[in-house]
Design a protein around this motif. Structure first.
Motif, PDB file in Angstrom:
ATOM      1  N   ASP A 198      -6.610  -5.286 -11.794  1.00  0.00           N
ATOM      2  CA  ASP A 198      -7.192  -3.945 -11.859  1.00  0.00           C
ATOM      3  C   ASP A 198      -6.758  -3.021 -10.729  1.00  0.00           C
ATOM      4  O   ASP A 198      -7.289  -1.926 -10.582  1.00  0.00           O
ATOM      5  N   SER A 199      -5.786  -3.437  -9.922  1.00  0.00           N
ATOM      6  CA  SER A 199      -5.266  -2.489  -8.933  1.00  0.00           C
ATOM      7  C   SER A 199      -3.743  -2.415  -9.047  1.00  0.00           C
ATOM      8  O   SER A 199      -3.086  -3.393  -9.437  1.00  0.00           O
ATOM      9  N   SER A 242      -1.711  -2.216  -6.658  1.00  0.00           N
ATOM     10  CA  SER A 242      -1.149  -3.102  -5.640  1.00  0.00           C
ATOM     11  C   SER A 242      -0.934  -4.522  -6.203  1.00  0.00           C
ATOM     12  O   SER A 242       0.133  -5.113  -6.027  1.00  0.00           O
ATOM     13  N   GLN A 243      -1.962  -5.020  -6.887  1.00  0.00           N
ATOM     14  CA  GLN A 243      -1.817  -6.349  -7.515  1.00  0.00           C
ATOM     15  C   GLN A 243      -0.716  -6.315  -8.583  1.00  0.00           C
ATOM     16  O   GLN A 243       0.060  -7.247  -8.713  1.00  0.00           O
ATOM     17  N   GLN A 252       0.833  -1.210   0.000  1.00  0.00           N
ATOM     18  CA  GLN A 252       0.000   0.000   0.000  1.00  0.00           C
ATOM     19  C   GLN A 252       0.867   1.260   0.000  1.00  0.00           C
ATOM     20  O   GLN A 252       0.569   2.237  -0.672  1.00  0.00           O
TER      21      GLN A 252
END
Lengths: 295, 108
Positions: free
Chosen positions: A69-70, A72-73, A37
């Motif tokens: 879609d993030s 972070s991923q 994060q």
């Protein structure tokens, strides 16, 4: 009167400080308790870079079965070491984006750097070196001094390129004749000012004379050889039109069999296009230089 | 006897010299007929080349280029590598690569 190397570096620093986004990412990755994060928060300063990470994670290169879609991923998929390389590469590309095409084709310049970076990583892996991604970074940065020359002393480097061609001399030697120093020295000085790790500084400053490094002879030898391989295979060009001289002792000190060079070439061909996509994002020509607000 | 890279080693080949690791420890004795397991062990231990009994044919299939093109490529390669020792095995490999690449581009 020609400008001194110190004067040129001071001029460069006024317009090209190392972007804070790289400094923050590097600090975060070096700390023991860095969360995904926190990395996402840092990357949110550069929306173009975040968008690029997402596209990369969803690209065929990673071949992930579901849509990412993030950010972070995306970081998890791409990997933190590769993230560091990507942030540094895109930061440096932004700093040197406005060099005239007549002097150097920037895509060709970065292709040469990427070929050197990939070769260096392959050689380092064959030597079972720790932190092979550092060798990738060192390869990406090894000719940064030439970008400083294109930006700060365009007339002199242009003359040097013509003269080197006419006399069939190596460009870095002609640079020294004309300016009193070569691109390797300038690059090392800039990375030192940027407070990058000593291995990266030496790899840049001594890539033509690896034995001059006091503490990283083996590591610099890897970049020295990787640069010669990249030049020989003519993958991109940083302005040098001949093959730099191989230091026989540098080859001996990396301790690999002579015949391994064919393995390195084969492996480089396998990894090169992927690495070009990774660093340059070839399907998005202006993406790497689109957002210059992070400096 | 031929020193060959691990990539080119095939099962059933016979070792012509002891295989040692970086510390000089013997991993496999000369005379052993290589099996798949041996090749896996070499990979694990970072062995990059071994000596094999008998002649090992070079795998490369040389294309046929005209003598003029070969000469042209050779002369240009000599210019590009003029600051290097052409007798060094690594430079020789890169020189050959450069020359072949030039000829391939010319005929394609």
């Amino acid at each position: 009167m020609a400008r001194s190397a110190e004067h040129i570096i001071q001029g460069t620093l006024q317009v090209a400080s190392l972007p804070t986004i790289y400094i923050k990412i590097d600090e975060a990755l070096n700390s023991a308790n860095c969360s995904n994060q926190y990395l996402v928060d840092i990357l949110s300063e550069d929306t173009a870079l975040s968008a690029r990470l997402l596209r990369l994670a969803n690209s065929a290169m990673f071949n992930f079965p579901s849509k990412i879609d993030s950010v972070s991923q995306a970081i998890t998929i791409i990997g933190t070491q590769q993230l560091r390389a990507l942030v540094l590469a895109s930061s440096v590309m932004k700093l040197f984006k406005d060099i005239p095409e007549e002097l150097i084709n920037m895509e060709m310049f970065w292709r040469h750097s990427i070929a050197c970076a990939v070769s260096a990583r392959i050689i380092a892996s064959l030597r079972r070196a720790a932190n092979v991604e550092y060798f990738f970074l060192a390869g990406l940065l090894h000719d940064i001094g030439r970008l400083i020359m294109f930006k700060e002393v365009p007339n002199e480097i242009s003359t040097a390129m013509q003269q080197a061609k006419q006399t069939q001399q190596l460009l870095f030697k002609t640079e020294k004749e004309i300016l009193g120093f070569d691109h390797a020295k300038l690059g090392g000085m800039l990375l030192k000012e940027w407070k990058l790790p000593a291995q990266l500084i030496d790899s840049t400053a001594y890539h033509h004379y690896p034995r001059r490094s006091a503490d990283f002879k083996d590591e610099v030898a890897v970049i020295h050889i990787a640069d010669i391989i990249a030049n020989s295979l003519q993958l991109g060009s940083s302005g040098e039109h001949l093959i730099p001289t191989l230091d026989n002792q540098a080859w001996d000190c990396i301790g690999l069999p002579d015949a391994i060079v064919t393995t390195v070439i084969d492996e480089l061909h396998k990894q090169y296009t992927i690495a070009v996509d990774f660093v340059l994002g070839t399907s998005e020509p202006d993406e790497t230089i689109a957002n210059s607000g992070a400096a | 006897m031929a020193k060959i890279l691990l990539d080119n080693v095939e099962i059933g080949m016979e070792l012509d010299a002891d295989v040692v690791d970086r510390q000089g420890r013997v991993l496999l004795k000369s005379g052993v007929i290589l099996s798949e397991k041996h090749l896996r062990v070499f990979n694990t231990w970072g062995i990059l080349e071994v000596e094999i009994k008998g002649d090992v044919d070079a795998k490369e299939t040389k294309k046929h280029y005209s003598p003029e093109l070969i000469e042209e490529a050779n002369q240009l390669a000599k210019i590009h590598f003029k600051h290097n020792d052409l007798n060094h095995p690594v430079i020789k490999s890169l020189f050959d690569y450069w020359q072949n690449h030039y000829m391939e581009n010319k005929v394609s």
